[in-house]
Design a protein around this motif. Structure first.
Motif, PDB file in Angstrom:
ATOM      1  N   LEU A  12       0.872  -1.200  -0.049  1.00 15.27           N
ATOM      2  CA  LEU A  12       0.190   0.110  -0.111  1.00 15.27           C
ATOM      3  C   LEU A  12       0.784   1.238  -0.057  1.00 15.27           C
ATOM      4  N   SER A  13       0.287   2.314  -0.507  1.00 12.15           N
ATOM      5  CA  SER A  13       1.023   3.572  -0.586  1.00 12.15           C
ATOM      6  C   SER A  13       1.307   4.150   0.983  1.00 12.15           C
ATOM      7  N   ASN A  14       1.869   5.021   1.133  1.00  9.30           N
ATOM      8  CA  ASN A  14       2.009   5.625   2.591  1.00  9.30           C
ATOM      9  C   ASN A  14       0.689   6.305   2.843  1.00  9.30           C
ATOM     10  N   GLY A  15       0.357   7.062   2.004  1.00 11.41           N
ATOM     11  CA  GLY A  15      -1.026   7.698   2.151  1.00 11.41           C
ATOM     12  C   GLY A  15      -2.227   6.709   2.545  1.00 11.41           C
ATOM     13  N   ALA A  16      -2.246   5.629   1.761  1.00 10.90           N
ATOM     14  CA  ALA A  16      -3.251   4.591   2.152  1.00 10.90           C
ATOM     15  C   ALA A  16      -3.355   4.176   3.418  1.00 10.90           C
ATOM     16  N   VAL A  17      -1.914   3.906   3.898  1.00 11.76           N
ATOM     17  CA  VAL A  17      -1.776   3.376   5.405  1.00 11.76           C
ATOM     18  C   VAL A  17      -1.830   4.273   6.433  1.00 11.76           C
ATOM     19  N   VAL A  18      -1.595   5.398   6.200  1.00 15.17           N
ATOM     20  CA  VAL A  18      -1.934   6.557   7.213  1.00 15.17           C
ATOM     21  C   VAL A  18      -3.259   6.747   7.248  1.00 15.17           C
ATOM     22  N   TRP A  19      -4.014   6.741   6.256  1.00 17.80           N
ATOM     23  CA  TRP A  19      -5.547   6.897   6.183  1.00 17.80           C
ATOM     24  C   TRP A  19      -6.210   5.779   7.130  1.00 17.80           C
ATOM     25  N   ARG A  20      -5.594   4.459   6.742  1.00 15.50           N
ATOM     26  CA  ARG A  20      -6.183   3.404   7.347  1.00 15.50           C
ATOM     27  C   ARG A  20      -6.001   3.603   8.898  1.00 15.50           C
ATOM     28  N   ILE A  21      -4.634   3.939   9.357  1.00 17.31           N
ATOM     29  CA  ILE A  21      -4.369   3.948  10.640  1.00 17.31           C
ATOM     30  C   ILE A  21      -5.201   5.012  11.386  1.00 17.31           C
ATOM     31  N   ILE A  22      -5.247   6.216  10.895  1.00 13.52           N
ATOM     32  CA  ILE A  22      -6.019   7.370  11.394  1.00 13.52           C
ATOM     33  C   ILE A  22      -7.582   7.153  11.529  1.00 13.52           C
ATOM     34  N   LYS A  23      -8.182   6.391  10.352  1.00 11.84           N
ATOM     35  CA  LYS A  23      -9.529   6.101  10.369  1.00 11.84           C
ATOM     36  C   LYS A  23      -9.904   4.930  11.562  1.00 11.84           C
ATOM     37  N   ARG A  24      -9.060   4.193  11.595  1.00 12.19           N
ATOM     38  CA  ARG A  24      -9.168   2.964  12.680  1.00 12.19           C
ATOM     39  C   ARG A  24      -9.299   3.673  14.267  1.00 12.19           C
ATOM     40  N   GLY A  25      -8.032   4.485  14.432  1.00 10.97           N
ATOM     41  CA  GLY A  25      -8.120   5.119  15.714  1.00 10.97           C
ATOM     42  C   GLY A  25      -9.054   6.072  16.091  1.00 10.97           C
ATOM     43  N   ALA A  26      -9.394   6.870  14.829  1.00 10.52           N
ATOM     44  CA  ALA A  26     -10.635   7.721  15.244  1.00 10.52           C
ATOM     45  C   ALA A  26     -12.092   7.219  15.544  1.00 10.52           C
ATOM     46  N   ILE A  27     -12.136   6.134  14.687  1.00  9.92           N
ATOM     47  CA  ILE A  27     -13.454   5.214  14.999  1.00  9.92           C
ATOM     48  C   ILE A  27     -13.572   4.971  16.561  1.00  9.92           C
ATOM     49  N   ILE A  28     -12.452   4.105  17.083  1.00 12.98           N
ATOM     50  CA  ILE A  28     -12.245   3.991  18.367  1.00 12.98           C
ATOM     51  C   ILE A  28     -12.475   4.953  19.322  1.00 12.98           C
ATOM     52  N   PHE A  29     -12.052   6.116  19.067  1.00  9.92           N
ATOM     53  CA  PHE A  29     -11.931   7.349  19.949  1.00  9.92           C
ATOM     54  C   PHE A  29     -13.513   7.716  19.859  1.00  9.92           C
TER      55      PHE A  29
END
Length: 377
Positions: free
Chosen positions: A74-91
């Motif tokens: 995956l591209s760096n942008g796609a990875v960052v989006w997945r990480i932030i999206k998952r963390g934001a949903i948990i938050f």
């Protein structure tokens, strides 16, 4: 937190045990003081209950060691989006959980609970933030040595901030440490936890920094187990590092006290050390000796496969039951008084309620597991 077919059973059991114990200690029965080990330390010190939350963060790191393999290609942008999206949903789920049931009743009727009085940070919020920062650090900082340096900076940096900016007469006090000052200035008293009788948040902004290290250590422990396999070398090294961390924590405790509610740096080392010892014991029992014939592991993996929904269920159901009144008491107080305290007065009755409530939540996890429903974010 992703599932993986090749995850070691011992790591799933560890996560399930953490959830089970978390539900028990979070839902002690009313009418009696619980057993001391089932309560958090008042401030300085340590009890078994203090191990639960950091162990969950450690388990998040374990899961990351498997899930991050899916980032390959995956591209760096796609990875960052997945990480932030998952963390934001948990938050967000954590925030909504504290706002729930969104309404309240007074003499003038029903009203929407004001957002201005809703706690912003909390357990799931800390998990989401720690997941984001630990994932980004590990993904972008490829060198393990550099990650270790960053972890040390987080631990020592937190300590130095408390010493430099906190009350010089009492830098580690509940209301005098700089973390509380920062939370009050940025969030306001109304958005903080008030369970201590004052505005103080044990999952505040500043103390999230050392908590990131719990996740990072969990990641490298899981990665180490995968690379080294199910052998005596694996458990011996896990034990060695576990006892080393515990020793360092006890030494550091002489100048920076172990305190869960402050999430002090030696608290991080102590809990990581204990978790490494527990993981090594589980690897020995489950992976090497294969003591699974009586299928005791199934009890824990049932909830370990769905940690987030089971935890949310346990937190929301107790609130819903509190709405139901029988006479002048809500359901939780009524059943404790008429059943559990009648059967076993005192701390035992309180523990029986907690165990029975945990089993109700376990049944919810069992229903999801039987139907192959695994809720991920």
């Amino acid at each position: 937190m992703e599932q993986s077919a090749n995850r070691f059973l011992s790591l799933d059991v560890f996560r399930g045990m953490t959830i089970v114990f978390m539900i028990i200690v979070n839902n002690a029965g009313s009418g009696a003081t619980p057993f001391a080990p089932l309560e958090h330390a008042k401030w300085f010190g340590f009890t078994p209950t203090d191990l639960v939350f950091p162990s969950f963060l450690f388990a998040v790191g374990n899961a990351m060691s498997f899930a991050m393999k899916k980032f390959a290609g995956l591209s760096n942008g796609a990875v960052v989006w997945r990480i932030i999206k998952r963390g934001a949903i948990i938050f967000l789920l954590g925030y909504l959980m504290y706002w729930f049931p969104f309404v309240r009743h007074d003499a003038t009727g029903w009203h929407l609970s004001p957002i201005s009085e809703t706690r912003i940070f909390g357990v799931l919020q800390r998990i989401g933030l720690c997941y984001i920062f630990a994932s980004l650090i590990i993904y972008f900082i490829k060198s393990k040595t550099s990650v270790i340096v960053i972890s040390l900076l987080l631990l020592f940096g937190y300590w130095f901030i408390l010493l430099i900016f906190g009350d010089h007469n009492d830098p580690y006090g509940m209301l005098t440490n700089y973390g509380t000052t920062l939370d009050k200035n940025l969030l306001g008293d109304a958005h903080l936890y008030h369970g201590e009788g004052v505005a103080f948040d044990p999952e505040g902004i500043l103390s999230t920094l050392p908590a990131i290290v719990n996740v990072i250590c969990g990641y490298y422990a899981g990665k180490f187990i995968q690379e080294k396999g199910k052998g005596y070398e694996t458990i011996s090294k896990l034990l060695l590092f576990g006892f080393l961390f515990i020793f360092l924590a006890l030494c550091w405790n002489m100048s920076f006290p172990i305190a869960k509610k402050l999430w002090s740096s030696p608290f991080v080392l102590l809990t990581v050390g204990i978790d490494l010892v527990l993981i090594s014991a589980l690897v020995y029992v489950v992976e090497i000796k294969s003591w699974t014939k009586i299928r005791w592991t199934k009890f824990f993996t049932t909830v370990g496969k769905n940690p987030l929904p089971v935890y949310l269920f346990s937190e929301l159901l107790i609130v819903i039951l509190g709405w139901i009144y029988i006479g002048n008491a809500n359901f939780n107080d009524w059943i404790n008084t008429t059943v559990f305290q009648a059967i076993a007065p005192g701390a035992i009755g309180s523990l029986l309620f907690a165990i029975c409530y945990m089993l109700v939540c376990w049944l919810f996890g069992k229903i999801l597991d039987d139907r192959k429903i695994y809720i991920r974010v």
